[in-house]
Motif scaffolding. Structure first.
Motif, PDB file in Angstrom:
ATOM      1  N   ASP A   8      14.014  -0.609  -8.720  1.00 17.54           N
ATOM      2  CA  ASP A   8      14.137  -1.264  -7.287  1.00 17.54           C
ATOM      3  C   ASP A   8      14.529  -2.537  -7.891  1.00 17.54           C
ATOM      4  O   ASP A   8      13.758  -3.986  -6.898  1.00 17.54           O
ATOM      5  CB  ASP A   8      12.431  -1.226  -7.266  1.00 17.54           C
ATOM      6  CG  ASP A   8      12.153  -1.420  -8.412  1.00 17.54           C
ATOM      7  OD1 ASP A   8      12.804  -1.444  -9.602  1.00 17.54           O
ATOM      8  OD2 ASP A   8      10.975  -1.942  -8.534  1.00 17.54           O
ATOM      9  N   GLN A  86      12.138  -5.162  -6.141  1.00 16.11           N
ATOM     10  CA  GLN A  86      12.039  -5.679  -4.575  1.00 16.11           C
ATOM     11  C   GLN A  86      10.705  -6.313  -4.245  1.00 16.11           C
ATOM     12  O   GLN A  86      10.245  -7.083  -3.358  1.00 16.11           O
ATOM     13  CB  GLN A  86      12.114  -4.694  -4.108  1.00 16.11           C
ATOM     14  CG  GLN A  86      11.678  -3.684  -2.660  1.00 16.11           C
ATOM     15  CD  GLN A  86      12.154  -2.764  -1.986  1.00 16.11           C
ATOM     16  OE1 GLN A  86      13.248  -2.868  -0.456  1.00 16.11           O
ATOM     17  NE2 GLN A  86      11.123  -2.251  -2.168  1.00 16.11           N
ATOM     18  N   ASN A  87       9.909  -5.872  -5.264  1.00 11.27           N
ATOM     19  CA  ASN A  87       8.538  -6.175  -4.783  1.00 11.27           C
ATOM     20  C   ASN A  87       8.048  -8.067  -4.977  1.00 11.27           C
ATOM     21  O   ASN A  87       7.190  -8.732  -4.932  1.00 11.27           O
ATOM     22  CB  ASN A  87       7.258  -5.393  -5.665  1.00 11.27           C
ATOM     23  CG  ASN A  87       7.051  -6.030  -7.174  1.00 11.27           C
ATOM     24  OD1 ASN A  87       8.235  -6.129  -7.410  1.00 11.27           O
ATOM     25  ND2 ASN A  87       5.878  -4.869  -7.388  1.00 11.27           N
TER      26      ASN A  87
END
Length: 94
Positions: A8, A86-87
């Motif tokens: 991610d 991504q977060n």
């Protein structure tokens, strides 16, 4: 050489900092605030992270705003990049 992020992770290239204020005052390099806006250079494939399925929501070429203290700074071929999860990306700028 190309950076290929895993899971991610997203590779960002920071946009240039403003050198003048709205009133026209020129800021020296040390006084310029590090911008939190960047361009997405590469996106990982997503997958299962900590038991949760991660679907990537950003694409190469998009401009994004990311958390101020997020990521790892990397210098490659004279260019500086930031690798974030991504977060850590807060918004897409359209």
């Amino acid at each position: 050489m190309k950076l290929v992020p895993l899971t991610d992770r997203v590779v960002l290239k920071q946009l240039e900092a403003e050198e003048t204020t709205a009133s026209g005052i020129v800021l020296p390099g040390a006084a310029q605030e590090k911008p939190q806006e960047a361009e997405v250079i590469a996106v990982g494939p997503g997958g299962v992270v900590d038991g949760k399925e991660i679907v990537m929501q950003v694409k190469e070429g998009q401009k994004v705003i990311y958390s101020k203290y997020a990521g790892t700074e990397v210098k490659l071929d004279g260019e500086e990049y930031i690798i974030v999860r991504q977060n850590d990306i807060l918004a897409i700028v359209e």
